[in-house]
Design an enzyme around this catalytic site. Structure first.
Site, PDB file in Angstrom:
ATOM      1  N   ASN A 150       0.790  -1.237   0.000  1.00  0.00           N
ATOM      2  CA  ASN A 150       0.000   0.000   0.000  1.00  0.00           C
ATOM      3  C   ASN A 150       0.822   1.287   0.000  1.00  0.00           C
ATOM      4  OD1 ASN A 150       0.478  -0.963   2.633  1.00  0.00           O
ATOM      5  ND2 ASN A 150      -0.996   0.473   3.457  1.00  0.00           N
ATOM      6  N   GLY A 226       2.266  -5.569   7.461  1.00  0.00           N
ATOM      7  CA  GLY A 226       1.316  -6.328   6.642  1.00  0.00           C
ATOM      8  C   GLY A 226       0.147  -6.787   7.483  1.00  0.00           C
ATOM      9  N   THR A 228      -2.409  -9.014   9.912  1.00  0.00           N
ATOM     10  CA  THR A 228      -2.226  -9.570  11.258  1.00  0.00           C
ATOM     11  C   THR A 228      -1.968 -11.081  11.226  1.00  0.00           C
ATOM     12  OG1 THR A 228      -3.438  -7.799  12.321  1.00  0.00           O
ATOM     13  CG2 THR A 228      -3.404  -9.904  13.485  1.00  0.00           C
ATOM     14  N   GLY A 231       1.565 -11.582  10.262  1.00  0.00           N
ATOM     15  CA  GLY A 231       2.412 -11.107  11.361  1.00  0.00           C
ATOM     16  C   GLY A 231       2.479 -12.116  12.501  1.00  0.00           C
ATOM     17  N   GLU A 248       4.108  -4.273  12.277  1.00  0.00           N
ATOM     18  CA  GLU A 248       3.101  -3.229  12.051  1.00  0.00           C
ATOM     19  C   GLU A 248       1.952  -3.900  11.312  1.00  0.00           C
ATOM     20  OE1 GLU A 248       3.355  -0.431  13.344  1.00  0.00           O
ATOM     21  OE2 GLU A 248       5.500  -0.133  13.635  1.00  0.00           O
ATOM     22  N   GLU A 460       8.069   1.824  15.328  1.00  0.00           N
ATOM     23  CA  GLU A 460       9.007   2.328  14.330  1.00  0.00           C
ATOM     24  C   GLU A 460       9.079   3.838  14.500  1.00  0.00           C
ATOM     25  OE1 GLU A 460       7.412   0.637  10.585  1.00  0.00           O
ATOM     26  OE2 GLU A 460       9.228  -0.583  10.581  1.00  0.00           O
TER      27      GLU A 460
HETATM   28  P1  ADP Z   1      -1.537  -8.257   2.462  1.00  0.00           P
HETATM   29  O1  ADP Z   1      -2.852  -8.859   2.795  1.00  0.00           O
HETATM   30  O2  ADP Z   1      -1.418  -6.802   2.715  1.00  0.00           O
HETATM   31  O3  ADP Z   1      -0.929  -8.710   1.182  1.00  0.00           O
HETATM   32  P2  ADP Z   1       0.325  -9.923   3.824  1.00  0.00           P
HETATM   33  O4  ADP Z   1       0.564  -9.934   5.272  1.00  0.00           O
HETATM   34  O5  ADP Z   1      -0.151 -11.180   3.192  1.00  0.00           O
HETATM   35  O6  ADP Z   1      -0.666  -8.738   3.640  1.00  0.00           O
HETATM   36  O7  ADP Z   1       1.604  -9.450   3.005  1.00  0.00           O
HETATM   37  C1  ADP Z   1       2.535  -8.506   3.449  1.00  0.00           C
HETATM   38  C2  ADP Z   1       3.916  -8.973   3.042  1.00  0.00           C
HETATM   39  O8  ADP Z   1       4.188 -10.197   3.702  1.00  0.00           O
HETATM   40  C3  ADP Z   1       4.076  -9.246   1.549  1.00  0.00           C
HETATM   41  O9  ADP Z   1       5.386  -8.860   1.145  1.00  0.00           O
HETATM   42  C4  ADP Z   1       3.933 -10.752   1.483  1.00  0.00           C
HETATM   43  O10 ADP Z   1       4.554 -11.323   0.355  1.00  0.00           O
HETATM   44  C5  ADP Z   1       4.651 -11.153   2.756  1.00  0.00           C
HETATM   45  N1  ADP Z   1       4.337 -12.512   3.248  1.00  0.00           N
HETATM   46  C6  ADP Z   1       3.159 -13.179   3.162  1.00  0.00           C
HETATM   47  N2  ADP Z   1       3.279 -14.400   3.729  1.00  0.00           N
HETATM   48  C7  ADP Z   1       4.553 -14.508   4.197  1.00  0.00           C
HETATM   49  C8  ADP Z   1       5.304 -15.530   4.881  1.00  0.00           C
HETATM   50  N3  ADP Z   1       4.758 -16.704   5.196  1.00  0.00           N
HETATM   51  N4  ADP Z   1       6.583 -15.281   5.192  1.00  0.00           N
HETATM   52  C9  ADP Z   1       7.159 -14.085   4.907  1.00  0.00           C
HETATM   53  N5  ADP Z   1       6.512 -13.104   4.243  1.00  0.00           N
HETATM   54  C10 ADP Z   1       5.227 -13.292   3.887  1.00  0.00           C
END
Ligand code: ADP
Length: 488
Positions: A150, A226, A228, A231, A248, A460
């Site tokens: 975003n 990203g 929850t 996270g 975050e 942060e």
């Molecule tokens: P959104 O719904 O905003 O895409 P995500 O939390 O899925 O939110 O994605 C945020 C970031 O986390 C992206 O760069 C995504 O590729 C990464 N991501 C998603 N799953 C994993 C994972 N299992 N390990 C590390 N990074 C991940």
């Protein structure tokens, strides 16, 4: 635009799957590139681990390390228009908003350059005459930075700058939808003279490439922005490795119009708080509580404003909302609005895809105002991450605080009131990491940011932001020349 990725200080073809970056306004292709492979991850982490240890970075004078960040900041400022245009192509944000994010990235690089130059250790209170203690800050090592789509340039700089300033190396995995800005940032760091290996940018799937980075034994911290659920998953990985995280995460932030608010100011602020960036912001003020005496008038005025917002091509000056990031995401927003209808919601404005033919190839959705729902309804409780505002009346402060805090998230809140005693009293009762009073979505790099509850862990920004990427080493210096008599 590049079709190479930046691994261990070199530009190379990724060895992973083909990735396509599309312009969300019309689906046209911005760039095609090969994602990073697991071998690229290995190369990047090994190079990062070697690079942060050598004196050419951590052993340099702080002002010399800061110099690289100052140069990056200057390079960004000299290219604001190009970088904003790229950000808009990558994620569809209106150009004016993209410019703001680029400027904030430049400011972040400067701020952490200054933090690097002025970083001090500590001389803890001295209570002994036979020794004294010092505490110094040292780097953690290799930092995994995982970012969402975003606000790429801002969230990426918010991780890279303090991590490098703290003497670490960074392996960055940008979101699948928005690889271009991160690769451009790598170019700027290279041009600014960052030694090889200290930054790698590895586009790829989160579940494959992101997962491999964070699980790598040489990665010593995860800095994530990203959703929850992701996270929480990363926090489990970090717990197993006994490493730290900065998380975050999502939000469902309440904004409150008190009975003494300046209604004109409040309504415009509420509209900006939810509908800018088409609601695709973790801090979006997506739940609105209005004191019942003002309710009808506030809803009427907000409905009129919402209906008049201009939805359009993000490169067109004067539009308020661009497209959502993808059709899939737009469908998820639309499904929430359908759910609101089923749950008895009253759609006061929007609630559908716009019908103008020139927007038909993009993933647009009209700004939407809903009321008439119970606070435990899905749309009041879940993060939608789109231009959907749900409004509810309240009668007194206790009821308001109960409702505002009745949510899993705790990222931000907004209060509109002319009475600062009331506003500050309310602010202290809200479970939120940031509370805006008579303003919304304003940011200062010197002010810590982060969430309560399911909205995250850690903070942060701010002077302490650099400490999030460092660990303390304490030194004891003996002052007594006589041998210890313990074994006599
Ligand atoms: P959104 O719904 O905003 O895409 P995500 O939390 O899925 O939110 O994605 C945020 C970031 O986390 C992206 O760069 C995504 O590729 C990464 N991501 C998603 N799953 C994993 C994972 N299992 N390990 C590390 N990074 C991940």
């Amino acid at each position: 635009m590049t079709d190479k990725i930046f691994v261990a200080g070199e530009w190379r073809e990724g060895r992973g799957d083909l990735m396509v970056s599309r312009f969300p306004a019309d689906g046209s292709i911005n760039a095609e590139l090969n994602a990073a492979s697991l071998e690229d991850v290995e190369d990047a982490v090994q190079a990062a681990d070697a690079a942060w240890r050598v004196p050419c970075w951590r052993g340099r004078q702080p002002h010399e390390r800061a110099e690289v960040l100052y140069r990056v900041s200057d390079l960004i400022k000299a290219r604001v228009d190009d970088l904003a245009a790229l950000q808009t192509r990558d994620n569809g944000k209106p150009l004016a908003e993209a410019r703001g994010l680029v400027a904030s990235a430049a400011a972040t690089a400067r701020y952490f350059a200054a933090a690097c130059e002025t970083l001090e250790g500590e001389l803890p209170t001295q209570r002994n005459s036979d020794f004294m203690t010092l505490s110094q800050y040292e780097p953690l090592g290799v930092i995994a930075a995982i970012t969402p789509w975003n606000s790429p340039i801002a969230s990426e700089m918010q991780k890279i700058a303090p991590a490098l300033a703290g003497g670490n190396a960074v392996v960055l995995k940008p979101a699948e939808a928005t690889p271009l800005l991160a690769l451009k940032l790598a170019e700027l760091f290279e041009e600014a003279g960052l030694p090889k290996g200290l930054l790698s940018v590895l586009p790829g799937r989160g579940s494959v490439i992101g997962e491999a980075i964070v699980r790598h034994p040489k990665v010593r911290k995860i800095s994530f922005t990203g959703g929850t659920n992701t996270g929480r998953h990363l926090a489990h990985i970090a717990a197993d490795k006994l490493i730290g995280t900065s998380l975050e995460l999502g939000g469902k932030s309440p904004t409150i119009i008190c009975e003494d608010a300046d209604l004109e100011q409040a309504i415009k602020g509420v509209a900006y708080g939810i509908f800018s960036s088409a609601g695709q912001a973790c801090i979006a003020g997506s739940r609105l509580f209005i004191q019942r005496r003002l309710y009808d008038e506030a809803i009427e005025r907000l409905t009129a404003i919402t209906r008049n917002l201009r939805v359009g091509h993000p490169e067109t000056p004067g539009i308020h909302l661009g497209p959502l990031i993808s059709e899939r995401h737009r469908d998820s927003v639309a499904a929430y609005v359908e759910r609101a209808r089923e749950e008895g919601g009253n759609i006061r404005a929007g609630g559908r895809i716009p019908d103008s033919p020139e927007l038909s190839n993009g993933s647009f959705y009209l700004p939407t105002l809903i009321d008439g729902l119970a606070h435990d309804s899905t749309v009041c409780q879940e993060e939608i991450f789109g231009p959907v505002l749900v409004a509810l009346p309240y009668d007194d402060e206790d009821e308001l605080v109960g409702l505002a805090n009745d949510n899993a998230y705790g990222l931000a809140a907004g209060i509109w009131s002319r009475d600062y005693q009331r506003a500050l009293r309310l602010a202290s009762k809200l479970e939120a990491g940031t509370v805006w009073i008579n303003t919304y979505k304003k940011f200062s790099i010197s002010t810590p940011f982060g969430g309560y509850k399911d909205s995250g862990l850690g903070r942060e920004k701010g002077r302490q932001g650099i400490h999030a990427y460092m660990q303390q080493k304490s030194l004891y210096l003996g002052l007594d020349a006589t041998p210890m008599n313990w074994c006599d």
